[in-house]
Design a protein around this motif. Structure first.
Motif, PDB file in Angstrom:
ATOM      1  N   PRO A 220      31.757 -31.086   5.425  1.00  0.00           N
ATOM      2  CA  PRO A 220      30.928 -31.885   4.511  1.00  0.00           C
ATOM      3  C   PRO A 220      29.450 -31.522   4.584  1.00  0.00           C
ATOM      4  O   PRO A 220      28.751 -31.563   3.565  1.00  0.00           O
ATOM      5  CB  PRO A 220      31.167 -33.333   4.969  1.00  0.00           C
ATOM      6  CG  PRO A 220      31.853 -33.262   6.274  1.00  0.00           C
ATOM      7  CD  PRO A 220      32.541 -31.954   6.345  1.00  0.00           C
ATOM      8  N   LEU A 221      28.977 -31.162   5.799  1.00  0.00           N
ATOM      9  CA  LEU A 221      27.578 -30.767   5.925  1.00  0.00           C
ATOM     10  C   LEU A 221      27.323 -29.453   5.169  1.00  0.00           C
ATOM     11  O   LEU A 221      26.295 -29.293   4.503  1.00  0.00           O
ATOM     12  CB  LEU A 221      27.208 -30.613   7.411  1.00  0.00           C
ATOM     13  CG  LEU A 221      25.757 -30.209   7.694  1.00  0.00           C
ATOM     14  CD1 LEU A 221      24.768 -31.159   7.051  1.00  0.00           C
ATOM     15  CD2 LEU A 221      25.504 -30.131   9.202  1.00  0.00           C
ATOM     16  N   ASP A 239      23.465 -17.373   5.161  1.00  0.00           N
ATOM     17  CA  ASP A 239      23.419 -16.654   6.446  1.00  0.00           C
ATOM     18  C   ASP A 239      23.640 -17.612   7.606  1.00  0.00           C
ATOM     19  O   ASP A 239      24.341 -17.286   8.573  1.00  0.00           O
ATOM     20  CB  ASP A 239      22.067 -15.941   6.613  1.00  0.00           C
ATOM     21  CG  ASP A 239      21.945 -14.737   5.702  1.00  0.00           C
ATOM     22  OD1 ASP A 239      22.961 -14.380   5.074  1.00  0.00           O
ATOM     23  OD2 ASP A 239      20.844 -14.157   5.598  1.00  0.00           O
ATOM     24  N   GLY A 240      23.018 -18.818   7.520  1.00  0.00           N
ATOM     25  CA  GLY A 240      23.153 -19.788   8.608  1.00  0.00           C
ATOM     26  C   GLY A 240      24.583 -20.233   8.810  1.00  0.00           C
ATOM     27  O   GLY A 240      25.081 -20.282   9.944  1.00  0.00           O
ATOM     28  N   VAL A 241      25.258 -20.549   7.706  1.00  0.00           N
ATOM     29  CA  VAL A 241      26.657 -21.006   7.798  1.00  0.00           C
ATOM     30  C   VAL A 241      27.542 -19.881   8.344  1.00  0.00           C
ATOM     31  O   VAL A 241      28.370 -20.096   9.243  1.00  0.00           O
ATOM     32  CB  VAL A 241      27.162 -21.472   6.416  1.00  0.00           C
ATOM     33  CG1 VAL A 241      28.651 -21.785   6.467  1.00  0.00           C
ATOM     34  CG2 VAL A 241      26.374 -22.690   5.942  1.00  0.00           C
ATOM     35  N   ILE A 242      27.362 -18.663   7.798  1.00  0.00           N
ATOM     36  CA  ILE A 242      28.195 -17.527   8.236  1.00  0.00           C
ATOM     37  C   ILE A 242      27.946 -17.223   9.711  1.00  0.00           C
ATOM     38  O   ILE A 242      28.895 -17.000  10.483  1.00  0.00           O
ATOM     39  CB  ILE A 242      27.920 -16.287   7.356  1.00  0.00           C
ATOM     40  CG1 ILE A 242      28.468 -16.526   5.937  1.00  0.00           C
ATOM     41  CG2 ILE A 242      28.541 -15.028   7.957  1.00  0.00           C
ATOM     42  CD1 ILE A 242      28.035 -15.502   4.906  1.00  0.00           C
ATOM     43  N   ASN A 243      26.672 -17.240  10.150  1.00  0.00           N
ATOM     44  CA  ASN A 243      26.356 -16.943  11.559  1.00  0.00           C
ATOM     45  C   ASN A 243      26.947 -17.999  12.491  1.00  0.00           C
ATOM     46  O   ASN A 243      27.385 -17.677  13.599  1.00  0.00           O
ATOM     47  CB  ASN A 243      24.844 -16.857  11.763  1.00  0.00           C
ATOM     48  CG  ASN A 243      24.279 -15.555  11.225  1.00  0.00           C
ATOM     49  OD1 ASN A 243      24.973 -14.547  11.207  1.00  0.00           O
ATOM     50  ND2 ASN A 243      23.036 -15.569  10.774  1.00  0.00           N
ATOM     51  N   THR A 280      38.274 -24.848   5.059  1.00  0.00           N
ATOM     52  CA  THR A 280      37.660 -25.856   4.177  1.00  0.00           C
ATOM     53  C   THR A 280      36.249 -25.435   3.773  1.00  0.00           C
ATOM     54  O   THR A 280      35.851 -25.579   2.614  1.00  0.00           O
ATOM     55  CB  THR A 280      37.609 -27.227   4.902  1.00  0.00           C
ATOM     56  OG1 THR A 280      38.879 -27.493   5.476  1.00  0.00           O
ATOM     57  CG2 THR A 280      37.227 -28.333   3.945  1.00  0.00           C
ATOM     58  N   ALA A 281      35.489 -24.898   4.762  1.00  0.00           N
ATOM     59  CA  ALA A 281      34.120 -24.449   4.475  1.00  0.00           C
ATOM     60  C   ALA A 281      34.134 -23.329   3.425  1.00  0.00           C
ATOM     61  O   ALA A 281      33.296 -23.297   2.515  1.00  0.00           O
ATOM     62  CB  ALA A 281      33.458 -23.959   5.759  1.00  0.00           C
TER      63      ALA A 281
END
Length: 1335
Positions: A220-221, A239-243, A280-281
């Protein structure tokens, strides 16, 4: 009870007054309430959930913001309602109504009130009191209203509303957040107007909070962050989510590794939970990209420049994005580029010790993709379709391509060497793993594989056949569910290329044993194909029927250790013989045999395939021996002359057929005889070994009957063919062999048939001779006839206009050749010595045996199999290779030259060469076809050294033992002097050392010894043999590049070449120096070309390193903020890579400056040098551009090393380049020590051709352009860095138009003396030319 009644009445009154027209009365009534009383009334009304909205409206109506009391009361309502909504005591609908009312009235609040409210929110967030997040919906409205205020007191001064808002946001993002409220805050900030700096600050804060949240809260975030990215910072969010997920994957993998090694459960994150969260992400991200194309473009942009940022999560995300049609093609292009670049980079690093020492381990995209497949098991259905498409995309793009004229060129099976082959193999792995793990995509994968087998008839489909075979073996029962698709494919069999049919049928054979319908469908198709008008169709039918005969075993067949490996169907869990009893199998096989007998009247190719197949069937299904032998026997009788007094014993006329003027081979008699003999010998051996049972059945008596009759025929054939002269076959020296006439073609066919018969009878008689001297004498007579006919054929065909006759492939089997060579060279039994001496007395026979061995090994190297029995059996073929290697090694190393007299010296030498060539081909074949078995090959060779080697020596030591043997042989060659030196033998030895050295690990002491020895030989050997020097220097370079950077070695070689060939300026005397004696007058040009090829390789590495640094800089600049970018460049200045690049180029420039002052011969050498110079300047320009980019972003001083490099290029390279251009164009080539006549002759021959070549290749204009581009960017860098780099450069004078003083003088002199005699004119015109040459 009374209080409740009073409170209800108060609420009712407030509402009724609010509904009336008198606002003054409402104000008056509200003024009577104390703050505590008002709060109590609001709280009770809210808890009951009745009429709270109407009451709060009344309070606001009776509290005008213009008066202080009203303003304070409004603020009181806000200050109380916000915590009340957050407390969780209210019903959701009630809290939502209250917040909605508060939002409507926010703009009426005064500036100080808004400031107090905002501070209340900030403090509540800091204290962690906003866990439910209901009241946070109000905060954006408060901030927006606050920003509209003109001035607010802040500390001792004042701030504008906008500035006050910035301070609040800064304070909020700098404080500690309760993990529970992160999602609510992120949602809230979507409605807050933010500047780009504020947004970046906020995104960084939220991304830092990822690690503090529970895993389930991440999706959800992520969703809220993606919605927030609509304001900006898209790349930062992605980039932040993938890292984050990349780190989680690494952590999870390490924990799993630790758990496996310690046998413990230490998982902080369960794998299944992590994968489900990732899935889900990914869905959220794909959904956002589908709606926001700018987000999609930003996402793809980061992967277009470099694959270094890829990880299993981002690969899965890319594959999911392929479901969006507009991005599908782009994503596959990105993944294709990443895969091939990853494999190329890996190959480059593996081939260079310089790069291995400089850089950490390689990041493999292939492993990421395979990890993604494993991860996709956890319900990632959105990834699977992309995986299927990627697999086929890689296989289609990088699969084998058709060769010239549509011919398919098959490489070595299952060994992917080039990046293209590795990418194709990866595609197959993706599809195979996908097929195993995901049921929904199995049907599609199978259908697409079979479609490609049917439709891609013009291209090789071996990679699809391998994939199909792997699918059948891994999941046979799953495949049976889709048997209808396989049946449909069978319908196309007769139209497919033969190789495709063979591969397809071999792949499906495990299914045929358990599926009656599949087997019946195949038989039906094969019967139709048997009558096909296409030759390939009929061949396909034969292939299919033979395959069925091999796999439907009749019970009672002898078990044979010699049988080729059967494909296990243990996974299928079906007992074949319970389904089909032996009687049914036998009837089935006999029915097929009757169908196959029809092929005995067809073309030679079909017959040949049938004979080969019969031998394999016999070994797998020996109960069919009687039918097969009778078929072969009756076919052989057609061409056998039964009358014992008639010569020759075979009828050749029926073996050919005519069609118009053309003559064709109808019956491959040699092959028919060969496979008949091999079937006979195999049966006799098997019966002998199984003869411990005394019961002799009628079948065995019948077999013995035709076996003895066949032996009688073979004995009679041998006896009569020895008596037959070539005239009996009409093949004497007077016969015509020209392939231009039908008579010549007929005679050629007859000659090849007779040669084949001779060879088969030689093999049969050797196997039956039991080392009898008289039988060996007969064998030698057979060979003499064979040799005589071969020589006539070679001599006659060589006289025609067509190219000389290519020796037909020998019909001797590989197993026999192995046995024969062992007997000739290694059999020391006294009982056999007398018989073997008969064969050894004929040097021609011994040489013939070795040459056939070499021919067979060459065929194995090129195609992966050999002709004849067991040619397709990998295990037996390898065993024969081991035996032959041992024999050839012994023959080469143990027969000293002194033993042989001068008359036989030449013959002995050629036999040694044949042995060496055989060894080289065996080692090369083993390395290409069986790389895992190289150690086994060497360990099976007998050791012939006095030192007793330990039994448990490692593969490396064993390999090195043979390297030392070949080193000694080469050293003996080199120390014998020019007269005893055999160039071809030395080259073969060098090539063998090259192959064996590939098996050594570069870190091993044996490798160091190898390179030390090679350097020593190069330094001390001064033989003037170009071919040998080329091989030796190639070996040196190949070893050196795996040991350390070769630039210093290149510099020494360039100095030697300069010293040997002399200077471009004939007046300059070059200092005589010789680092490597192998470089001399005759070998210098060869050495120069090899050096230039190595220069190109070094330039590849430097170019790759610069490109790598540039891509890192770009990704650092765009992704990590200013601070990390600065830090990265601070590291770059002291970076090892920067130092290495500068040093490599510096040494290379020095080496090239030596070469461009060398009087090289015109032609290829000069053109190549000009190209390498042009490439050097291009790479220097790339480096300069990099520094321009660095200086534009960071105002730092240029490294001193780089300045020195620029200075070196200006002082040592550029001026010499212009001189060399003048030298190359002038046509005045000196020879550095050759006499004048040779110089003139060489100039006359080469100058015109060289000038034409120079013009056509445009090498000089390209070089000048590269130099000028380099200087142009140097000027730009000088301005950026405030360092005058151009002080080291001299302006060029080398142009298409330039005035040469000497030529001008000559022209003027000629004009002045034009009135004089012809003789004086000639004298005057020759002098300036001489001057020009001196200049």
């Amino acid at each position: 009870m009374y209080n409740v009644f009073i409170m209800t009445a108060e609420i009712e009154k407030i509402i009724s007054l609010s509904d009336g027209d008198s606002t003054a009365e409402l104000q008056k009534y509200l003024s009577s309430f104390t703050n505590d009383r008002l709060i109590t009334v609001i709280t009770n009304s809210a808890l009951k959930g009745k009429k709270v909205g109407a009451m709060i409206k009344g309070i606001f109506k009776g509290s005008p913001p213009s008066c202080t009391e009203g303003s304070n009361r409004r603020l009181l309502v806000y200050q109380h309602c916000i915590p009340l909504c957050e407390s969780g005591d209210l019903q959701t609908e009630v809290a939502a109504d209250i917040i909605g009312l508060l939002m409507l009235e926010t703009r009426t609040l005064s500036g100080p009130s808004l400031a107090q409210l905002a501070s209340l929110f900030v403090e509540a967030i800091k204290m962690g009191k906003m866990s439910s997040g209901k009241s946070l919906e109000l905060f954006p409205t408060v901030l927006t209203a606050l920003a509209a205020c003109d001035a607010l007191s802040y500390g001792k001064g004042e701030l504008s509303g906008e500035e006050y808002k910035k301070q609040l946001i800064n304070s909020l993002c700098s404080s500690r957040w309760d993990p529970q409220c992160v999602i609510h805050l992120t949602t809230m900030f979507r409605d807050v107007p933010l500047s780009s700096e504020e947004l970046q600050f906020l995104v960084e804060k939220v991304l830092r909070m990822f690690t503090k949240l529970d895993l389930q809260e991440i999706p959800p975030l992520v969703y809220q962050l993606l919605l927030l990215s609509a304001k900006g910072c898209k790349k930062q969010v992605l980039d932040g989510v993938i890292n984050y997920f990349k780190k989680q994957d690494v952590r999870q993998k390490e924990e799993q590794k630790d758990a496996d090694s310690l046998d413990l459960e230490v998982q902080s994150i369960p794998q299944d939970r992590l994968r489900h969260v990732e899935g889900t992400a990914i869905l959220h991200m794909v959904f956002s990209i589908r709606l926001d194309h700018e987000l999609g473009r930003e996402f793809l942009k980061s992967f277009k420049t470099s694959y270094g940022d890829l990880c299993p999560f981002s690969v899965a995300l890319l594959l999911s994005v392929t479901r969006i049609q507009r991005y599908e093609e782009q994503v596959f292009d990105i993944l294709k580029g990443a895969v091939i670049k990853s494999f190329k980079d890996e190959q480059l690093q593996q081939g260079s010790r310089f790069l291995q020492d400089l850089l950490p381990g390689h990041c493999s995209v292939a492993h990421m993709i395979l990890d993604t497949i494993k991860n996709s098991v956890f319900g990632w259905d959105h990834v699977t379709q992309g995986l299927v498409q990627l697999g086929f995309f890689l296989m289609d793009t990088f699969g084998p391509k058709p060769g010239p004229f549509g011919k398919t060129t098959e490489g070595s099976a299952n060994i992917a060497r080039t990046p293209t082959q590795q990418a194709c193999k990866l595609g197959g792995q993706v599809l195979l793993q996908g097929f195993k793990m995901h049921e929904p995509i199995r049907g599609e994968i199978l259908e697409q594989v079979l479609n490609r087998l049917v439709t891609k008839t013009a291209s090789p489909v071996s990679h699809y056949l391998d994939l199909f075979s792997d699918i059948v073996i891994s999941a046979p029962m799953i495949l049976l569910e889709s048997s209808s698709k396989v049946t449909e494919t069978f319908d196309h069999l007769s139209y497919l290329p033969l190789a495709t049919v063979q591969g397809l049928l071999k792949a499906v054979q495990p299914l045929l044993k358990v599926s009656m319908s599949l087997k019946d469908a195949l038989i039906l198709v094969l019967r139709k194909a048997m009558f096909s008008s296409q030759l390939d169709g009929r061949k396909s039918a034969v292939t299919g029927f033979l395959l069925l005969l091999k796999n439907f075993k009749v019970l009672g067949s002898l078990a044979s250790s010699q049988c080729s490996q059967t494909i296990s169907s243990s996974q299928i869990q079906v007992d074949v013989h319970s389904r089909y009893n032996s009687a049914a199998n036998e009837a089935f096989c006999l029915e097929i045999l009757s169908s196959l007998r029809r092929c005995l009247g067809q073309q030679a190719d079909v017959r040949l395939m049938l004979y080969e197949g019969f031998y394999d069937v016999l070994r797998r299904n020996s109960q069919l021996a009687s039918s097969i032998m009778q078929t072969l026997f009756s076919q052989l009788r057609r061409y056998y002359e039964p009358d014992p007094d008639l010569l020759p014993p075979v009828k050749l006329e029926p073996c050919i057929t005519a069609h118009g003027d053309q003559v064709y081979l109808q019956e491959p008699l040699g092959h028919l005889l060969s496979y008949t003999v091999h079937c006979l010998l195999w049966l006799q051996n098997m019966r002998r070994s199984a003869n411990c049972n005394a019961d002799n059945s009628d079948d065995e008596e019948e077999e013995e009957g035709y076996q003895s009759e066949l032996q009688t025929i073979l004995e009679s054939m041998t006896r009569r063919i020895i008596k037959s002269e070539l005239e009996d076959f009409e093949l004497d020296k007077s016969a015509e062999f020209s392939v231009g006439s039908s008579v010549g073609v007929r005679n050629n066919i007859f000659a090849v048939l007779v040669i084949g018969v001779y060879e088969v009878l030689m093999e049969y008689n050797f196997m039956k001779a039991n080392y009898s001297k008289s039988r060996f004498e007969e064998l030698l007579e057979l060979f003499n006839h064979y040799h005589k006919l071969s020589e006539i054929l070679r001599e006659k065909s060589g006289k025609g206009r067509l190219p000389p006759h290519k020796t037909p492939r020998s019909l001797l089997s590989l197993g026999f050749i192995s046995t024969l060579l062992t007997a000739l060279f290694r059999d020391s039994s006294q009982s056999r010595e007398e018989a073997l001496s008969v064969l050894l007395s004929s040097g021609e026979f011994v040489r013939y045996a070795v040459s056939v061995a070499v021919q067979k090994i060459q065929q194995l190297e090129e195609t992966g199999h050999t002709d004849g029995p067991d040619g397709q059996n990998i295990d037996r073929t390898f065993r024969f290779l081991c035996d032959m290697t041992s024999v050839l090694m012994w023959r080469y190393t143990n027969v000293p030259r002194i033993v042989e007299d001068a008359g036989k010296k030449e013959k002995r030498s050629s036999l040694s060469l044949l042995c060496l060539e055989g060894l080289l081909r065996i080692f090369t074949t083993c390395q290409q076809r069986y790389p895992d078995k190289m150690a086994q090959l060497l360990s099976n060779m007998d050791i012939t050294e006095d030192d007793a080697e330990p039994d448990d020596r490692s593969a490396t030591e064993m390999n090195f033992f043979y390297i030392r043997q070949f080193q000694r042989a080469l050293f003996t060659q080199l120390s014998g002097g020019e007269e005893d030196f055999n160039s071809k033998e030395a080259q073969l030895l060098v090539n063998i050392l090259s192959v064996l050295s590939l098996q050594l690990k570069p870190s091993s002491p044996q490798f160091v010894q190898m390179i030390t020895w090679t350097v020593k030989i190069c330094k001390e050997t001064s033989l003037e043999d170009s071919a040998f020097s080329k091989g030796l220097l190639s070996l040196l370079f190949n070893l050196h590049v795996l040991y350390k950077s070769p630039v210093s070695l290149l510099l020494e070689l360039c100095q030697d070449i300069h010293s040997q060939l002399g200077d471009t300026d004939q007046d300059v005397e070059v200092e005589k120096q010789s680092h490597f004696a192998i470089v001399n007058m005759k070998t210098a040009t060869t050495a120069a070309l090899l050096v230039l090829s190595q220069v190109d390789r070094v330039l590849d590495e430097v170019d790759w390193l610069i490109a790598r640094k540039k891509s890192q800089m770009t990704s650092g600049k765009s992704g990590s903020g200013r601070k990390s970018f600065t830090l990265m460049h601070t590291l770059w200045w002291q970076d090892a890579i920067e130092k290495a690049v500068t040093l490599q180029l510096g040494t290379l420039l020095t080496a090239l400056s030596e070469l461009i002052q060398t009087a090289l011969l015109p032609g290829t050498c000069i053109i190549t040098l000009l190209r390498e110079l042009s490439r050097t300047y291009t790479i220097l320009t790339t480096l300069v551009k990099y520094y321009i980019q660095v200086c534009a972003s960071e105002h730092s001083a240029l490294p001193a090393r780089f300045e020195k490099l620029v200075k070196l290029s200006g002082s040592h390279l550029t001026p010499q380049c212009y001189s060399f251009i003048t030298y190359a164009q002038s046509g005045e080539f000196s020879g550095g020590g050759a006499d004048e006549k040779k110089k003139k002759k060489r100039n006359e021959v080469n100058t015109t051709a060289s000038a034409k070549l120079l013009r056509e290749t445009k090498a000089i204009p390209n070089l000048i352009f590269s130099i000028e581009q380099y200087e142009k960017y140097l000027i730009t860098l000088s301005k950026k860095s405030k360092v005058n780099l151009m002080q080291y450069m001299k302006l060029s004078t080398s142009r298409d138009f330039r005035i040469n003083a000497a030529t001008l003088d000559a022209a003027l002199q000629e004009q002045d003396n034009s009135q004089e005699t012809t003789e004086s004119q000639e004298t005057q015109t020759q002098e300036p030319r001489h001057k020009k040459r001196k200049q």
